[in-house]
Scaffold this active site. Structure first.
Site, PDB file in Angstrom:
ATOM      1  N   GLU A  47      -6.388  22.963   6.790  1.00 18.16           N
ATOM      2  CA  GLU A  47      -5.666  21.882   6.119  1.00 18.16           C
ATOM      3  C   GLU A  47      -5.599  22.248   4.647  1.00 18.16           C
ATOM      4  OE1 GLU A  47      -5.543  17.166   4.939  1.00 18.16           O
ATOM      5  OE2 GLU A  47      -7.394  17.971   5.815  1.00 18.16           O
ATOM      6  N   ASP A  72      -9.062  22.915  -0.772  1.00 18.77           N
ATOM      7  CA  ASP A  72      -8.572  22.208  -1.956  1.00 18.77           C
ATOM      8  C   ASP A  72      -9.290  22.793  -3.166  1.00 18.77           C
ATOM      9  OD1 ASP A  72      -7.611  20.182  -3.849  1.00 18.77           O
ATOM     10  OD2 ASP A  72      -7.203  18.953  -2.081  1.00 18.77           O
ATOM     11  N   ASP A 111       2.276  17.496  -3.121  1.00 19.22           N
ATOM     12  CA  ASP A 111       3.206  17.221  -4.215  1.00 19.22           C
ATOM     13  C   ASP A 111       4.508  17.952  -3.891  1.00 19.22           C
ATOM     14  OD1 ASP A 111       4.675  17.263  -6.632  1.00 19.22           O
ATOM     15  OD2 ASP A 111       2.831  17.099  -7.799  1.00 19.22           O
ATOM     16  N   ASP A 161       5.414  11.713   2.823  1.00 17.24           N
ATOM     17  CA  ASP A 161       6.173  10.503   2.519  1.00 17.24           C
ATOM     18  C   ASP A 161       7.466  10.853   1.787  1.00 17.24           C
ATOM     19  OD1 ASP A 161       3.997  11.162   0.467  1.00 17.24           O
ATOM     20  OD2 ASP A 161       5.495  10.094  -0.721  1.00 17.24           O
ATOM     21  N   THR A 178      -4.387   9.234   5.932  1.00 20.33           N
ATOM     22  CA  THR A 178      -5.085   9.504   4.683  1.00 20.33           C
ATOM     23  C   THR A 178      -5.009   8.285   3.760  1.00 20.33           C
ATOM     24  OG1 THR A 178      -3.186  10.361   3.469  1.00 20.33           O
ATOM     25  CG2 THR A 178      -4.380  11.914   4.874  1.00 20.33           C
ATOM     26  N   TYR A 229      -3.722   8.122   0.783  1.00 17.47           N
ATOM     27  CA  TYR A 229      -2.390   7.994   0.202  1.00 17.47           C
ATOM     28  C   TYR A 229      -1.372   7.551   1.245  1.00 17.47           C
ATOM     29  CZ  TYR A 229      -4.200  10.164  -3.993  1.00 17.47           C
ATOM     30  OH  TYR A 229      -4.924  10.411  -5.126  1.00 17.47           O
TER      31      TYR A 229
END
Length: 254
Positions: free
Chosen positions: A51, A76, A125, A159, A199, A201
């Site tokens: 991920e 990350d 992003d 999204d 998640t 977000y």
């Protein structure tokens, strides 16, 4: 740096399933488990799934619990966020979970060719003004070739209509095989356990009435990647920083 962040970093230094390698150390010594994750860490031959930009690690942990027959690594650069998933997976004794703190551009230093079976990209992003920084751009497709198996699977969940449209165009232009695609995931005909994982977000976007987009496609190495040259309408709702949880929460309840 705040005391809370320092405490989280200190905790993770002692976590056996968290790997943090500063670039200087990586250059000097390399990564001893490159090509040997199954043998030396997971102790099995199960597929390894990444991920990328895992944030708090909700997907890494959620998928690991749903699919114990696979191994999952959350990647990350922001360790303070990663701490949440690292702590949870340690407390729940999930043996098929690891976390790697590094820049995505450096991943070929950690994984050997063909070592990874799937990639999840969750709510990245969209980088609307910087094509080379989009995680589904042809630049990143070339990067993934260094460790993703031929015919490996890439998942994008977003999204952002901009990111979804761009990725769909890139996939079509380069003739990659689409396994599933929808611009409204939770009103689609997909029947899959992944729908149960949301998640932080994602919950905010859903609360604001935004559709969640999802595309799943097969990766195929190419001698030449074609970059889409189309105009895409930019997302109008991203004028605020996505890391600003207070603004997100406020708008989610408007």
């Amino acid at each position: 740096m705040g005391k809370n962040k320092l405490a989280k970093f200190a905790n993770m230094e002692g976590y056996p399933h968290v790997f943090q390698y500063p670039f200087a150390v990586l250059q000097e010594k390399g990564f001893e488990m490159k090509g040997k994750w199954n043998e030396k860490f997971f102790k099995n031959d199960n597929p390894i799934i990444l991920e990328l930009g895992c944030g708090k690690g909700e997907y890494t942990v959620g998928l690991a619990k749903l699919y114990p027959e696979n191994n999952f690594i959350g990647v990350d650069i922001k360790g303070a966020r990663m701490w949440s998933g690292a702590k949870q997976s340690l407390e729940e004794e999930l043996s098929n979970v690891a976390f790697l703190r590094t820049h995505i551009e450096l991943l070929s230093n950690f994984f050997e060719e063909g070592e990874i079976s799937e990639i999840w990209i969750t709510f990245p992003d969209p980088q609307m003004n910087k094509v080379n920084r989009r995680m589904t751009s042809t630049r990143f497709m070339k990067l993934y070739a260094q460790f993703l198996k031929p015919e490996g699977v890439i998942h994008l969940k977003s999204d952002s209509n901009f990111m979804f449209t761009y990725t769909s165009e890139m996939v079509a232009l380069n003739r990659l095989n689409v396994l599933f695609k929808t611009d409204d995931l939770y009103n689609s005909d997909l029947v899959d356990d992944i729908l149960s994982i949301k998640t932080f977000y994602e919950q905010q976007w859903i609360a604001r009435g935004l559709n969640i987009k999802y595309i799943k496609f097969e990766y195929s190495p190419k001698e030449e990647w074609l970059e889409p040259e189309i105009e895409i309408e930019q997302d109008s709702y991203r004028s605020f920083g996505r890391s600003n949880s207070q603004i997100l929460t406020k708008r989610a309840h408007e």
